[in-house]
Design a protein around this motif. Sequence first.
Motif, PDB file in Angstrom:
ATOM      1  N   ARG A 135      -0.721  -2.945   2.431  1.00 16.61           N
ATOM      2  CA  ARG A 135      -1.772  -2.580   3.379  1.00 16.61           C
ATOM      3  C   ARG A 135      -1.162  -2.486   4.788  1.00 16.61           C
ATOM      4  O   ARG A 135      -0.370  -3.343   5.180  1.00 16.61           O
ATOM      5  CB  ARG A 135      -2.890  -3.614   3.363  1.00 16.61           C
ATOM      6  CG  ARG A 135      -4.093  -3.303   4.256  1.00 16.61           C
ATOM      7  CD  ARG A 135      -4.873  -2.092   3.764  1.00 16.61           C
ATOM      8  NE  ARG A 135      -5.390  -2.228   2.421  1.00 16.61           N
ATOM      9  CZ  ARG A 135      -6.607  -2.687   2.133  1.00 16.61           C
ATOM     10  NH1 ARG A 135      -7.420  -3.076   3.109  1.00 16.61           N
ATOM     11  NH2 ARG A 135      -7.024  -2.761   0.887  1.00 16.61           N
TER      12      ARG A 135
ATOM     13  N   ASN B 118      -8.881 -10.980  -1.047  1.00 17.88           N
ATOM     14  CA  ASN B 118      -9.429  -9.871  -0.269  1.00 17.88           C
ATOM     15  C   ASN B 118      -8.589  -9.712   1.003  1.00 17.88           C
ATOM     16  O   ASN B 118      -8.185 -10.709   1.615  1.00 17.88           O
ATOM     17  CB  ASN B 118     -10.884 -10.152   0.132  1.00 17.88           C
ATOM     18  CG  ASN B 118     -11.802 -10.239  -1.062  1.00 17.88           C
ATOM     19  OD1 ASN B 118     -12.120  -9.246  -1.706  1.00 17.88           O
ATOM     20  ND2 ASN B 118     -12.232 -11.459  -1.373  1.00 17.88           N
ATOM     21  N   TRP B 119      -8.344  -8.489   1.397  1.00 21.55           N
ATOM     22  CA  TRP B 119      -7.638  -8.261   2.654  1.00 21.55           C
ATOM     23  C   TRP B 119      -8.525  -8.721   3.818  1.00 21.55           C
ATOM     24  O   TRP B 119      -9.751  -8.580   3.754  1.00 21.55           O
ATOM     25  CB  TRP B 119      -7.287  -6.783   2.818  1.00 21.55           C
ATOM     26  CG  TRP B 119      -6.207  -6.344   1.882  1.00 21.55           C
ATOM     27  CD1 TRP B 119      -6.367  -5.692   0.702  1.00 21.55           C
ATOM     28  CD2 TRP B 119      -4.800  -6.558   2.043  1.00 21.55           C
ATOM     29  NE1 TRP B 119      -5.148  -5.477   0.105  1.00 21.55           N
ATOM     30  CE2 TRP B 119      -4.166  -5.985   0.912  1.00 21.55           C
ATOM     31  CE3 TRP B 119      -4.015  -7.157   3.026  1.00 21.55           C
ATOM     32  CZ2 TRP B 119      -2.786  -6.013   0.741  1.00 21.55           C
ATOM     33  CZ3 TRP B 119      -2.629  -7.177   2.858  1.00 21.55           C
ATOM     34  CH2 TRP B 119      -2.029  -6.610   1.734  1.00 21.55           C
ATOM     35  N   PRO B 120      -7.939  -9.298   4.866  1.00 26.02           N
ATOM     36  CA  PRO B 120      -8.750  -9.793   5.990  1.00 26.02           C
ATOM     37  C   PRO B 120      -9.485  -8.673   6.702  1.00 26.02           C
ATOM     38  O   PRO B 120      -8.943  -7.581   6.901  1.00 26.02           O
ATOM     39  CB  PRO B 120      -7.723 -10.460   6.910  1.00 26.02           C
ATOM     40  CG  PRO B 120      -6.412  -9.813   6.558  1.00 26.02           C
ATOM     41  CD  PRO B 120      -6.489  -9.517   5.089  1.00 26.02           C
ATOM     42  N   GLU B 121     -10.720  -8.954   7.088  1.00 25.12           N
ATOM     43  CA  GLU B 121     -11.530  -7.978   7.808  1.00 25.12           C
ATOM     44  C   GLU B 121     -11.141  -7.979   9.288  1.00 25.12           C
ATOM     45  O   GLU B 121     -10.886  -9.034   9.872  1.00 25.12           O
ATOM     46  CB  GLU B 121     -13.016  -8.327   7.684  1.00 25.12           C
ATOM     47  CG  GLU B 121     -13.570  -8.162   6.274  1.00 25.12           C
ATOM     48  CD  GLU B 121     -13.604  -6.704   5.845  1.00 25.12           C
ATOM     49  OE1 GLU B 121     -13.734  -5.824   6.731  1.00 25.12           O
ATOM     50  OE2 GLU B 121     -13.496  -6.442   4.634  1.00 25.12           O
ATOM     51  N   PRO B 122     -11.089  -6.808   9.921  1.00 27.04           N
ATOM     52  CA  PRO B 122     -10.787  -6.744  11.357  1.00 27.04           C
ATOM     53  C   PRO B 122     -11.886  -7.397  12.188  1.00 27.04           C
ATOM     54  O   PRO B 122     -13.053  -7.437  11.791  1.00 27.04           O
ATOM     55  CB  PRO B 122     -10.720  -5.233  11.642  1.00 27.04           C
ATOM     56  CG  PRO B 122     -10.537  -4.593  10.312  1.00 27.04           C
ATOM     57  CD  PRO B 122     -11.231  -5.477   9.324  1.00 27.04           C
ATOM     58  N   ARG B 123     -11.495  -7.912  13.354  1.00 19.48           N
ATOM     59  CA  ARG B 123     -12.478  -8.402  14.313  1.00 19.48           C
ATOM     60  C   ARG B 123     -13.189  -7.201  14.935  1.00 19.48           C
ATOM     61  O   ARG B 123     -12.631  -6.106  15.019  1.00 19.48           O
ATOM     62  CB  ARG B 123     -11.803  -9.214  15.404  1.00 19.48           C
ATOM     63  CG  ARG B 123     -11.144 -10.508  14.920  1.00 19.48           C
ATOM     64  CD  ARG B 123     -10.568 -11.259  16.107  1.00 19.48           C
ATOM     65  NE  ARG B 123      -9.854 -12.471  15.697  1.00 19.48           N
ATOM     66  CZ  ARG B 123      -9.255 -13.276  16.552  1.00 19.48           C
ATOM     67  NH1 ARG B 123      -9.251 -13.001  17.854  1.00 19.48           N
ATOM     68  NH2 ARG B 123      -8.624 -14.349  16.120  1.00 19.48           N
ATOM     69  N   ARG B 124     -14.386  -7.420  15.429  1.00 23.54           N
ATOM     70  CA  ARG B 124     -15.148  -6.304  16.002  1.00 23.54           C
ATOM     71  C   ARG B 124     -14.690  -5.938  17.411  1.00 23.54           C
ATOM     72  O   ARG B 124     -14.588  -4.781  17.756  1.00 23.54           O
ATOM     73  CB  ARG B 124     -16.632  -6.660  16.014  1.00 23.54           C
ATOM     74  CG  ARG B 124     -17.237  -6.748  14.614  1.00 23.54           C
ATOM     75  CD  ARG B 124     -18.735  -6.993  14.669  1.00 23.54           C
ATOM     76  NE  ARG B 124     -19.318  -7.040  13.329  1.00 23.54           N
ATOM     77  CZ  ARG B 124     -20.600  -7.230  13.096  1.00 23.54           C
ATOM     78  NH1 ARG B 124     -21.448  -7.413  14.104  1.00 23.54           N
ATOM     79  NH2 ARG B 124     -21.055  -7.257  11.855  1.00 23.54           N
TER      80      ARG B 124
ATOM     81  N   GLU C 261      -6.861 -15.724   3.748  1.00 22.66           N
ATOM     82  CA  GLU C 261      -7.299 -14.997   2.547  1.00 22.66           C
ATOM     83  C   GLU C 261      -6.452 -15.384   1.338  1.00 22.66           C
ATOM     84  O   GLU C 261      -6.955 -15.485   0.213  1.00 22.66           O
ATOM     85  CB  GLU C 261      -7.232 -13.494   2.795  1.00 22.66           C
ATOM     86  CG  GLU C 261      -8.202 -12.988   3.857  1.00 22.66           C
ATOM     87  CD  GLU C 261      -9.668 -13.190   3.470  1.00 22.66           C
ATOM     88  OE1 GLU C 261      -9.953 -13.391   2.266  1.00 22.66           O
ATOM     89  OE2 GLU C 261     -10.527 -13.144   4.375  1.00 22.66           O
TER      90      GLU C 261
ATOM     91  N   ASP D  62      -6.556  -5.402  15.693  1.00 21.17           N
ATOM     92  CA  ASP D  62      -7.778  -5.721  14.945  1.00 21.17           C
ATOM     93  C   ASP D  62      -7.980  -7.224  14.763  1.00 21.17           C
ATOM     94  O   ASP D  62      -9.006  -7.654  14.253  1.00 21.17           O
ATOM     95  CB  ASP D  62      -7.750  -5.051  13.570  1.00 21.17           C
ATOM     96  CG  ASP D  62      -7.906  -3.544  13.648  1.00 21.17           C
ATOM     97  OD1 ASP D  62      -8.480  -3.064  14.646  1.00 21.17           O
ATOM     98  OD2 ASP D  62      -7.464  -2.860  12.708  1.00 21.17           O
ATOM     99  N   TYR D  63      -6.968  -8.011  15.172  1.00 19.92           N
ATOM    100  CA  TYR D  63      -7.041  -9.453  14.954  1.00 19.92           C
ATOM    101  C   TYR D  63      -6.822 -10.244  16.249  1.00 19.92           C
ATOM    102  O   TYR D  63      -6.308 -11.359  16.237  1.00 19.92           O
ATOM    103  CB  TYR D  63      -6.025  -9.864  13.877  1.00 19.92           C
ATOM    104  CG  TYR D  63      -6.262  -9.114  12.594  1.00 19.92           C
ATOM    105  CD1 TYR D  63      -7.239  -9.534  11.693  1.00 19.92           C
ATOM    106  CD2 TYR D  63      -5.569  -7.937  12.313  1.00 19.92           C
ATOM    107  CE1 TYR D  63      -7.497  -8.811  10.534  1.00 19.92           C
ATOM    108  CE2 TYR D  63      -5.828  -7.212  11.159  1.00 19.92           C
ATOM    109  CZ  TYR D  63      -6.791  -7.657  10.271  1.00 19.92           C
ATOM    110  OH  TYR D  63      -7.054  -6.935   9.130  1.00 19.92           O
TER     111      TYR D  63
ATOM    112  N   GLU E 250      -8.680  -3.691  -7.092  1.00 13.79           N
ATOM    113  CA  GLU E 250      -8.656  -3.832  -5.642  1.00 13.79           C
ATOM    114  C   GLU E 250      -7.309  -4.311  -5.141  1.00 13.79           C
ATOM    115  O   GLU E 250      -6.987  -4.210  -3.971  1.00 13.79           O
ATOM    116  CB  GLU E 250      -9.746  -4.810  -5.188  1.00 13.79           C
ATOM    117  CG  GLU E 250     -11.140  -4.261  -5.335  1.00 13.79           C
ATOM    118  CD  GLU E 250     -12.156  -5.142  -4.651  1.00 13.79           C
ATOM    119  OE1 GLU E 250     -11.819  -5.775  -3.633  1.00 13.79           O
ATOM    120  OE2 GLU E 250     -13.292  -5.201  -5.131  1.00 13.79           O
TER     121      GLU E 250
END
Length: 420
Positions: free
Chosen positions: A149, A179-185, A315, A155-156, A331
């Motif tokens: 990925r 699960n791959w880490p979700e980006p911060r908003r 994760e 994003d972090y 996935e």
Amino acid sequence: MFDDKNELNAVEICAGAGGQAIGLHSAGFTHSLAIELDSFAAQTLRDNTNWTVAEGDVADPAVWNPADYQGIDLLAGGVPCPPFSMAGKQLGSSDERDLFAWAVEQVKVIRPRALLLENVRGLASNRFSAYRQRVLDRLSEFGYVADWRLLHSADYGVPQLRPRFVLVAMLPEDAVYFNWPEPRRAATTVGSLLKDLMAENGWPYADEWAVLADGVGPTLVGGSKKHGGADLGPTRAKLAWSKLAVDGRGVADSAPGPDAPHPSVVPPKLTIPMVARLQGWTDAHDWKFAGRKTAQYRQIGNAFPPPVAEALGREIKAALLHEGVPHELPELASDLHDPIYRTLSTADGFVSMEKLQSALAELSQATVEKRLAVLSRDFEVEIKTGANGTSYRLGEFKGFTGQADHDRHSYMAKHRSRIS
């Protein structure tokens, strides 16, 4: 200094100054061992932790024995980037500094529950599609499910573009929970992050500078012992920094003083503490870097940002503890990166041009020949011409995987002091 109360253990190769180590520790891992070639970075690790630090070439059996760490929870590392960097020649396996394939082979020896390797975005390019396919296929042979990925540090919470190409591999029973880490908003900006450091010596324009620096910076470039000093990167990077009111032509010894001019007249340079914060080190880490300014900057600039490592580590830990809801393995599946390599590697003998064209789903012989030429940079490719046309057979991988007679050994012996 970090304690060792975490429940999961890690071995980290090519650990550098501890960027990935800090993130993994924050995520819940304790280092059983960290291995690092650069003497300054190794000293930094010793000065800031109570972990066991092995200094030297990670592939040298005299430095450590991978078999001693069988069953470790996590094998992690950031192996050398120059073999894959788009700023270089992208020699891949022909570059004696390449350790990616070697690191993958250690999975067979150590049998960790998880593997985490990171590198530059160049490894994601078409040039290395066969290399990536070989990595996935080897891990599959060892019984692991692997995936790549491209993650962006911005994003972090790290105010740099700094894309990193990350490989995660796990045993199937754990992979179903990964699960791959979700980006911060919300993205952090250079100005908001560094304003207090710019103002610490009484510079009256720190607030105005922060407005000018309201954006995400380019990737910090640490350089090497052979090339580069304490500046923020090549010409393009310096230009990008100048748009954020930062002089990228060097690193300052201190923040601007009360008499320093307005940033629109003379943009300030960053200091070592500022660069460290841009990479994700915080005051809470209280991290001291060994060596003088250039050595410190190289350690920081070459690091994997702690916040990105922490996001990945959390994760991975969750997956190893089987937290959350399991999902289907696709996935985290080994997607097909290079059909030409796959066709040749699974064939019994030579493969015709027609079959290779079919594998690539293209009718152009020239396209297949071009892909074969790229493939031959990392693998031996035998060619046979007969009455029925030309056919090909895949030979040995050219990269270093631990061979006693590989050219890497003489290269390391000759250039050890110049490699970082």
